[in-house]
Design an enzyme around this catalytic site. Structure first.
Site, PDB file in Angstrom:
ATOM      1  N   THR A  87     -36.844   0.154 -17.993  1.00  0.00           N
ATOM      2  CA  THR A  87     -37.925   1.015 -18.477  1.00  0.00           C
ATOM      3  C   THR A  87     -39.248   0.396 -18.066  1.00  0.00           C
ATOM      4  O   THR A  87     -39.578  -0.698 -18.506  1.00  0.00           O
ATOM      5  CB  THR A  87     -37.852   1.148 -20.006  1.00  0.00           C
ATOM      6  OG1 THR A  87     -36.549   1.579 -20.328  1.00  0.00           O
ATOM      7  CG2 THR A  87     -38.883   2.133 -20.521  1.00  0.00           C
ATOM      8  N   PHE A  90     -30.385   5.764 -20.422  1.00  0.00           N
ATOM      9  CA  PHE A  90     -30.490   6.278 -21.788  1.00  0.00           C
ATOM     10  C   PHE A  90     -29.416   5.708 -22.710  1.00  0.00           C
ATOM     11  O   PHE A  90     -29.211   6.214 -23.812  1.00  0.00           O
ATOM     12  CB  PHE A  90     -30.422   7.811 -21.778  1.00  0.00           C
ATOM     13  CG  PHE A  90     -31.544   8.451 -20.991  1.00  0.00           C
ATOM     14  CD1 PHE A  90     -32.831   8.492 -21.510  1.00  0.00           C
ATOM     15  CD2 PHE A  90     -31.323   8.973 -19.730  1.00  0.00           C
ATOM     16  CE1 PHE A  90     -33.874   9.054 -20.787  1.00  0.00           C
ATOM     17  CE2 PHE A  90     -32.359   9.538 -18.998  1.00  0.00           C
ATOM     18  CZ  PHE A  90     -33.638   9.584 -19.528  1.00  0.00           C
ATOM     19  N   ASN A  99     -37.652   7.962 -25.790  1.00  0.00           N
ATOM     20  CA  ASN A  99     -37.667   6.918 -26.820  1.00  0.00           C
ATOM     21  C   ASN A  99     -38.769   7.164 -27.846  1.00  0.00           C
ATOM     22  O   ASN A  99     -38.588   6.904 -29.041  1.00  0.00           O
ATOM     23  CB  ASN A  99     -37.815   5.537 -26.179  1.00  0.00           C
ATOM     24  CG  ASN A  99     -36.460   4.987 -25.738  1.00  0.00           C
ATOM     25  OD1 ASN A  99     -35.424   5.634 -25.936  1.00  0.00           O
ATOM     26  ND2 ASN A  99     -36.453   3.814 -25.149  1.00  0.00           N
ATOM     27  N   CYS A 111     -35.929  -1.727 -27.444  1.00  0.00           N
ATOM     28  CA  CYS A 111     -36.438  -0.572 -26.681  1.00  0.00           C
ATOM     29  C   CYS A 111     -37.458   0.268 -27.450  1.00  0.00           C
ATOM     30  O   CYS A 111     -38.589   0.416 -27.015  1.00  0.00           O
ATOM     31  CB  CYS A 111     -35.267   0.306 -26.260  1.00  0.00           C
ATOM     32  SG  CYS A 111     -34.067  -0.631 -25.315  1.00  0.00           S
TER      33      CYS A 111
HETATM   34  C1  UGA Z   1     -32.527   3.246 -27.691  1.00  0.00           C
HETATM   35  C2  UGA Z   1     -32.262   4.722 -27.339  1.00  0.00           C
HETATM   36  O1  UGA Z   1     -31.513   5.345 -28.372  1.00  0.00           O
HETATM   37  C3  UGA Z   1     -31.486   4.835 -26.023  1.00  0.00           C
HETATM   38  O2  UGA Z   1     -31.332   6.192 -25.666  1.00  0.00           O
HETATM   39  C4  UGA Z   1     -32.261   4.099 -24.937  1.00  0.00           C
HETATM   40  O3  UGA Z   1     -31.568   4.116 -23.696  1.00  0.00           O
HETATM   41  C5  UGA Z   1     -32.474   2.663 -25.349  1.00  0.00           C
HETATM   42  O4  UGA Z   1     -33.199   2.616 -26.591  1.00  0.00           O
HETATM   43  C6  UGA Z   1     -33.252   1.976 -24.256  1.00  0.00           C
HETATM   44  O5  UGA Z   1     -34.398   2.375 -23.994  1.00  0.00           O
HETATM   45  O6  UGA Z   1     -32.693   1.098 -23.569  1.00  0.00           O
HETATM   46  P1  UGA Z   1     -31.054   1.261 -28.766  1.00  0.00           P
HETATM   47  O7  UGA Z   1     -32.317   0.471 -28.769  1.00  0.00           O
HETATM   48  O8  UGA Z   1     -29.831   0.620 -28.208  1.00  0.00           O
HETATM   49  O9  UGA Z   1     -31.259   2.627 -27.917  1.00  0.00           O
HETATM   50  O10 UGA Z   1     -30.730   1.656 -30.259  1.00  0.00           O
HETATM   51  P2  UGA Z   1     -30.729   2.998 -31.124  1.00  0.00           P
HETATM   52  O11 UGA Z   1     -29.336   3.384 -31.413  1.00  0.00           O
HETATM   53  O12 UGA Z   1     -31.606   3.998 -30.536  1.00  0.00           O
HETATM   54  O13 UGA Z   1     -31.380   2.454 -32.475  1.00  0.00           O
HETATM   55  C7  UGA Z   1     -32.762   2.092 -32.523  1.00  0.00           C
HETATM   56  C8  UGA Z   1     -33.169   1.768 -33.932  1.00  0.00           C
HETATM   57  O14 UGA Z   1     -33.185   2.943 -34.728  1.00  0.00           O
HETATM   58  C9  UGA Z   1     -32.260   0.787 -34.653  1.00  0.00           C
HETATM   59  O15 UGA Z   1     -33.049  -0.116 -35.388  1.00  0.00           O
HETATM   60  C10 UGA Z   1     -31.435   1.665 -35.559  1.00  0.00           C
HETATM   61  O16 UGA Z   1     -30.948   1.023 -36.707  1.00  0.00           O
HETATM   62  C11 UGA Z   1     -32.444   2.732 -35.919  1.00  0.00           C
HETATM   63  N1  UGA Z   1     -31.833   4.017 -36.337  1.00  0.00           N
HETATM   64  C12 UGA Z   1     -31.157   4.794 -35.445  1.00  0.00           C
HETATM   65  C13 UGA Z   1     -31.967   4.419 -37.650  1.00  0.00           C
HETATM   66  O17 UGA Z   1     -32.595   3.728 -38.477  1.00  0.00           O
HETATM   67  N2  UGA Z   1     -31.426   5.614 -38.033  1.00  0.00           N
HETATM   68  C14 UGA Z   1     -30.761   6.410 -37.153  1.00  0.00           C
HETATM   69  O18 UGA Z   1     -30.324   7.511 -37.565  1.00  0.00           O
HETATM   70  C15 UGA Z   1     -30.616   5.986 -35.834  1.00  0.00           C
END
Ligand code: UGA
Length: 428
Positions: A125, A148, A204, A256
């Protein structure tokens, strides 16, 4: 469909390894460069140095098939490659802008070793305009192909992406990169480089804003006495809203969302646009973490000095060992700052002297040990194993059985029956 393309993947981390594994699985010949000595050695010996569901099996399978191998130097990986995927980190730099030093360094390092017809593919990114810079540095065609995948489900996300985005000036180059992923069956969006780079930040930033929205709603629910779980049910069945990314929690973290939200605010600012909505989402995120801290202080009787707090979970979410920008770590550190003795447990963190981010915490072998003598326990990462604990035993081990469930993971009634006072997020 392009089968048997020669591909180099630069960077064997959270993005590079699943990308290399999946491309090798699709039948391409992949060489992955990892410059960190310890990581490289682990990979060369057949060990995967990160926690990621299904990744170790995938890598073992393609290494055995001979379609993936590892080298240390990027220049060695790119010789003879038709496609070179840059999967290096772009950490947060000064003032929120993404630091693209690693991308530029790799581009410089590989420039002399690239085939003149090679295509360099930016998966990292990167700020809008970086693919153009990579093209200038390397002298070959560069395209933007943002990733993604989510940590914890990286293999699944890479095998079955919702879409593949390719940005290039050269339509043929874009199509060739898109064809590498044809086996996924995902829709292909071909656009220019700058638009592709913007799509990644937009995705994001939208997810971060959606999460801040639900976390703000949770705060509202606590004030008016509504229950966020039913509010989310009522929202999610509206197909225009959907259920995804509506789980309230201690704030969004990871390597991210926080970095990319800050970077997009900065990109907008530099271009003369004040992205107030995204700035507000970031503010709400800080506030969401702080709300959990306040609940823990209340649960421990109004102060933390001289008190012990058990912390369950340190990873930024379940399913990963990644603690970069983890809300759990940020909250645990605040508790230490406020004078608490923090006894922390995470299934991916060994006991013994912790790394610098965990300084001042006692690292425990299991959740029971972490709750020993505690005046409050804070559940900060939604690890499944925490659902099935013997809560009467936990209550017996604690100085006073109070639990702050920052992920709404547990059943409040069952906990109350086990003698706990319970505080979740957005529910009274
Ligand atoms: C995120 C994006 O979801 C991906 O699509 C993207 O490719 C990635 O960043 C990146 O740019 O590389 P990621 O950082 O692995 O992925 O994690 P997420 O699953 O998105 O979670 C991010 C944060 O949101 C975490 O702290 C998680 O606990 C929180 N979260 C997520 C919540 O609090 N509630 C939810 O319903 C979902």
């Amino acid at each position: 469909m392009t089968v048997g393309a020669r591909i180099a993947v630069i960077g064997g981390g959270y993005v590079g390894l699943p990308t290399a594994g999946v491309l090798a699985q699709f039948g391409h010949t992949v060489v992955c460069a990892e410059r960190d000595e310890a990581r490289f050695r682990a990979l060369a010996e057949g060990r995967v140095p990160i926690v990621e569901d299904g990744l170790a099996d995938l890598i073992a399978e393609v290494v055995a098939k001979g379609t993936l191998r590892f080298v240390r130097r990027a220049a060695d990986a790119v010789r003879g490659a038709e496609f070179v995927f840059l999967c290096v980190a772009t950490p947060e730099g000064d003032g929120g802008a993404a630091d693209v030093t690693f991308v530029e360094d790799v581009a410089t390092e590989i420039a002399g070793a690239l085939d003149p017809g090679a295509i360099v593919v930016n998966k990292s990114t990167v700020p809008v305009g970086t693919a153009a810079a990579v093209e200038r540095i390397t002298g070959v065609t560069a395209v933007s192909n943002p990733e993604f995948l989510r940590e914890g489900t990286a293999v699944r996300d890479s095998l079955h992406p919702d879409r593949v985005v390719v940005g290039a000036d050269d339509l043929r180059a874009a199509q060739r990169v898109g064809e590498l992923f044809s086996e996924t069956g995902a829709p292909l969006i071909v656009t220019d480089k700058i638009t592709a780079e913007t799509i990644k930040y937009a995705s994001n930033a939208f997810l971060a804003t959606k999460l801040s929205f639900v976390n703000a709603l949770a705060g509202l629910c606590e004030s008016v006495g509504a229950d966020i779980r039913d509010v989310v049910l009522g929202l999610g069945y509206d197909r225009r809203i959907g259920f995804d990314f509506l789980r309230p929690g201690p704030g969004w973290g990871g390597s991210c969302l926080p970095k990319d939200a800050a970077a997009l605010v900065r990109i907008a600012e530099d271009a003369g646009y004040d992205f107030t909505l995204l700035r507000a989402a970031i503010d709400v995120n800080d506030e969401s973490r702080e709300r959990v801290v306040r609940k823990v202080v209340d649960a421990a009787g109004g102060r933390l000095s001289g008190r012990t707090v058990g912390v369950w979970g340190l990873a930024f979410k379940a399913g990963t060992d990644d603690r970069r920008m983890s809300p759990a770590v940020a909250i645990a550190r605040r508790l230490v700052e406020l004078g608490a003795t923090v006894r922390a447990y995470d299934p991916t963190v060994p006991t013994g002297p912790g790394t610098v981010d965990l300084e001042g915490m006692v690292l425990c072998a299991d959740p029971y040990d972490a709750s020993r003598g505690a005046h409050a326990v804070a559940l900060l990462t939604e690890w499944d194993e925490l659902r099935d604990l013997d809560f009467s035993k936990v209550a017996d081990l604690m100085a006073s059985p109070t639990l702050v469930d920052a992920r709404n993971l547990l059943d409040p009634d069952a906990l109350r029956r086990a003698g706990f006072s319970y505080a979740g997020v957005g529910r009274s």
